[in-house]
Design an enzyme around this catalytic site. Structure first.
Site, PDB file in Angstrom:
ATOM      1  N   SER A 191      -6.631  -6.390  -5.133  1.00 31.68           N
ATOM      2  CA  SER A 191      -5.579  -5.393  -4.908  1.00 31.68           C
ATOM      3  C   SER A 191      -4.772  -5.680  -3.653  1.00 31.68           C
ATOM      4  O   SER A 191      -4.233  -4.780  -3.021  1.00 31.68           O
ATOM      5  CB  SER A 191      -6.186  -3.979  -4.835  1.00 31.68           C
ATOM      6  OG  SER A 191      -6.770  -3.622  -6.063  1.00 31.68           O
ATOM      7  N   TYR A 223       0.033   0.372  -6.104  1.00 30.67           N
ATOM      8  CA  TYR A 223      -0.618   1.630  -6.455  1.00 30.67           C
ATOM      9  C   TYR A 223       0.024   2.891  -5.874  1.00 30.67           C
ATOM     10  O   TYR A 223      -0.256   3.990  -6.342  1.00 30.67           O
ATOM     11  CB  TYR A 223      -2.085   1.580  -6.013  1.00 30.67           C
ATOM     12  CG  TYR A 223      -2.839   0.441  -6.645  1.00 30.67           C
ATOM     13  CD1 TYR A 223      -3.085   0.410  -8.018  1.00 30.67           C
ATOM     14  CD2 TYR A 223      -3.281  -0.626  -5.887  1.00 30.67           C
ATOM     15  CE1 TYR A 223      -3.769  -0.623  -8.608  1.00 30.67           C
ATOM     16  CE2 TYR A 223      -3.964  -1.686  -6.467  1.00 30.67           C
ATOM     17  CZ  TYR A 223      -4.207  -1.674  -7.829  1.00 30.67           C
ATOM     18  OH  TYR A 223      -4.874  -2.715  -8.400  1.00 30.67           O
ATOM     19  N   GLY A 283      -6.804  -4.230 -12.548  1.00 31.47           N
ATOM     20  CA  GLY A 283      -6.350  -2.851 -12.541  1.00 31.47           C
ATOM     21  C   GLY A 283      -6.118  -2.367 -13.962  1.00 31.47           C
ATOM     22  O   GLY A 283      -5.494  -3.063 -14.767  1.00 31.47           O
ATOM     23  N   GLU A 303     -11.520  -1.021  -2.614  1.00 27.93           N
ATOM     24  CA  GLU A 303     -10.758  -0.673  -3.821  1.00 27.93           C
ATOM     25  C   GLU A 303     -11.369   0.521  -4.560  1.00 27.93           C
ATOM     26  O   GLU A 303     -11.084   0.738  -5.741  1.00 27.93           O
ATOM     27  CB  GLU A 303     -10.679  -1.891  -4.738  1.00 27.93           C
ATOM     28  CG  GLU A 303      -9.954  -3.058  -4.105  1.00 27.93           C
ATOM     29  CD  GLU A 303     -10.004  -4.311  -4.962  1.00 27.93           C
ATOM     30  OE1 GLU A 303      -9.238  -4.387  -5.940  1.00 27.93           O
ATOM     31  OE2 GLU A 303     -10.801  -5.212  -4.651  1.00 27.93           O
ATOM     32  N   ASN A 313      -8.419 -12.218 -12.324  1.00 27.58           N
ATOM     33  CA  ASN A 313      -9.102 -10.945 -12.086  1.00 27.58           C
ATOM     34  C   ASN A 313      -9.940 -10.614 -13.310  1.00 27.58           C
ATOM     35  O   ASN A 313      -9.397 -10.359 -14.392  1.00 27.58           O
ATOM     36  CB  ASN A 313      -8.089  -9.826 -11.831  1.00 27.58           C
ATOM     37  CG  ASN A 313      -7.419  -9.962 -10.483  1.00 27.58           C
ATOM     38  OD1 ASN A 313      -7.923  -9.495  -9.481  1.00 27.58           O
ATOM     39  ND2 ASN A 313      -6.285 -10.643 -10.453  1.00 27.58           N
ATOM     40  N   ASP A 338      -2.970 -14.575 -13.088  1.00 25.27           N
ATOM     41  CA  ASP A 338      -1.707 -14.488 -12.355  1.00 25.27           C
ATOM     42  C   ASP A 338      -1.171 -15.890 -12.071  1.00 25.27           C
ATOM     43  O   ASP A 338      -1.923 -16.769 -11.620  1.00 25.27           O
ATOM     44  CB  ASP A 338      -1.910 -13.743 -11.038  1.00 25.27           C
ATOM     45  CG  ASP A 338      -2.464 -12.340 -11.236  1.00 25.27           C
ATOM     46  OD1 ASP A 338      -2.422 -11.840 -12.367  1.00 25.27           O
ATOM     47  OD2 ASP A 338      -2.947 -11.754 -10.248  1.00 25.27           O
ATOM     48  N   GLU A 340      -4.498 -16.608  -9.310  1.00 25.21           N
ATOM     49  CA  GLU A 340      -5.877 -16.121  -9.318  1.00 25.21           C
ATOM     50  C   GLU A 340      -6.213 -15.518 -10.670  1.00 25.21           C
ATOM     51  O   GLU A 340      -5.348 -15.324 -11.527  1.00 25.21           O
ATOM     52  CB  GLU A 340      -6.115 -15.099  -8.212  1.00 25.21           C
ATOM     53  CG  GLU A 340      -5.269 -13.838  -8.304  1.00 25.21           C
ATOM     54  CD  GLU A 340      -5.538 -12.895  -7.133  1.00 25.21           C
ATOM     55  OE1 GLU A 340      -6.037 -11.793  -7.392  1.00 25.21           O
ATOM     56  OE2 GLU A 340      -5.236 -13.254  -5.976  1.00 25.21           O
ATOM     57  N   ARG A 391      -7.142 -10.765 -16.207  1.00 30.53           N
ATOM     58  CA  ARG A 391      -5.707 -10.959 -16.003  1.00 30.53           C
ATOM     59  C   ARG A 391      -5.549 -12.243 -15.197  1.00 30.53           C
ATOM     60  O   ARG A 391      -6.215 -12.431 -14.173  1.00 30.53           O
ATOM     61  CB  ARG A 391      -5.095  -9.785 -15.236  1.00 30.53           C
ATOM     62  CG  ARG A 391      -3.551  -9.776 -15.279  1.00 30.53           C
ATOM     63  CD  ARG A 391      -2.955  -8.788 -14.287  1.00 30.53           C
ATOM     64  NE  ARG A 391      -3.142  -9.248 -12.920  1.00 30.53           N
ATOM     65  CZ  ARG A 391      -3.756  -8.543 -11.976  1.00 30.53           C
ATOM     66  NH1 ARG A 391      -4.270  -7.357 -12.223  1.00 30.53           N
ATOM     67  NH2 ARG A 391      -3.886  -9.057 -10.756  1.00 30.53           N
TER      68      ARG A 391
END
Length: 364
Positions: free
Chosen positions: A197, A270, A330, A17, A326, A312, A324, A310
């Protein structure tokens, strides 16, 4: 003399990443308040060398044709030798050493292993440098999907059924692994335990494809997860940690609407590939948003996260299921985490400021 806060912006790294981290750096370099902050751009090469990079957002902007990366310019960052100093130095390619001054806080916008997983956080802890985001334990837990699920399940937070397979198990008895996986049903997802990602992720719709999917995931990590596919809306929420004594808080939700792809993969996230729409704020009832925010904060607290995360989810007929967490999501200006906060009323520059100020408050 200056009253501005010195921020070492750490980006790049050894993981797959790398380029996404560079793109995040571009966003932060362009948006950070230069009247309040002095920025030292520290880029980590693919090989792991810490280098002093140009303070140039355009250089690291995401380009679909040529992904940004940290080039090894021969410079080397010298970190403080102990917690008694916060001075950062650089040795130029010609061997000349110069001081970069004292660093007030490090902003490690690193994604994936060797950055988001507690390794860099441990290094910074050893020399006593404050930093944005979660500490060693929460970063390691958030990076490892198996242990994230284990902790969340223990905390009473719904997660999708899964099994974890090691490289040794796969090499030793593929038939046993395949037989166990079939109990999860189709379709299923195969993921590296420690990657982000959507790197190395495959959707399996036939058990004939399981082997290739596991091999793809094992290219990223020596442990993989096989998960039951969850039928439901894909929704995400952004969580900000509070200052000492203050609770974490959640943003409005965003939704990933899949219209022409199997799942929300790297290209869609992305590289502007078609087939995905990001909707923010998501169309949820007040009760659904309140429940989602509560679960997001509970998940954040369950792993001991700090700063930002974040979370999800899938919204199914039976309720929310956490997919999950993070701990360094991002963070480009169009990424879901900042978008959720923008829709909540916090601009991208203000979000950067808040994260830095929370980190400084925690270290005070």
């Amino acid at each position: 003399m200056t009253d501005r806060v010195a921020v070492a912006l750490l980006f790049g790294g050894r993981s797959s990443e790398h380029s996404i981290s560079c793109a995040t750096a571009a966003g932060v370099l362009a948006a950070i308040d230069r009247e309040r902050y002095d920025v030292i751009p520290v880029g980590i090469t693919h090989e792991g060398a810490f280098t002093l990079q140009p303070d140039d957002a355009a250089r690291f902007a995401l380009n679909v044709d040529v992904l940004p990366e940290v080039e090894d310019n021969g410079s080397r960052i010298v970190w403080p030798e102990s917690s008694s100093s916060r001075e950062l130095a650089v040795v130029a390619a010609d061997g000349t050493r110069s001081s970069l001054g004292a660093v007030d806080v490090v902003f490690p916008i690193l994604h994936g292993p060797w950055g988001e997983d507690g390794t860099v956080q441990g290094m910074l802890d050893l020399v006593g440098l404050p930093y944005v985001g979660s500490g060693v334990l929460a970063s390691a837990l958030g990076m490892d999907k198996h242990f994230t699920k284990t902790v969340l399940q223990q905390a009473g937070i719904p997660v999708a059924p899964w099994q974890t397979v090691t490289a040794y198990q796969w090499a030793s008895d593929r038939a046993a692994v395949a037989g166990s996986a079939e109990l999860l049903g189709l379709p299923a997802f195969v993921k590296p335990a420690r990657a982000g990602s959507s790197v190395g992720v495959s959707k399996v719709t036939s058990w004939d494809d399981l082997g290739a999917a596991i091999d793809t995931a094992l290219a990223e990590d020596d442990r993989v997860l096989i998960e039951s596919a969850v039928v439901g809306r894909e929704v995400e929420i952004a969580v900000l940690g509070g200052r000492p004594g203050e609770p974490a808080r959640a943003s409005v939700a965003g939704e990933i609407v899949i219209t022409g792809r199997d799942f929300y993969d790297f290209a869609a996230k992305y590289l502007d590939a078609p087939g995905i729409d990001l909707v923010c704020p998501a169309d949820l009832t007040d009760a659904e948003l309140a429940e989602m925010g509560d679960l997001g904060v509970r998940a954040f607290d369950a792993i001991g996260a700090e700063g930002l995360s974040r979370v999800d989810f899938f919204l199914t007929e039976d309720g929310f299921v956490v997919n999950e967490i993070n701990t360094m999501p991002g963070f480009t200006p169009i990424s879901m985490f900042p978008r959720c906060w923008q829709e909540t009323g916090l601009t991208y520059p203000d979000l950067i400021d808040e994260l830095i100020q929370v980190a400084l408050a925690r270290a005070a």
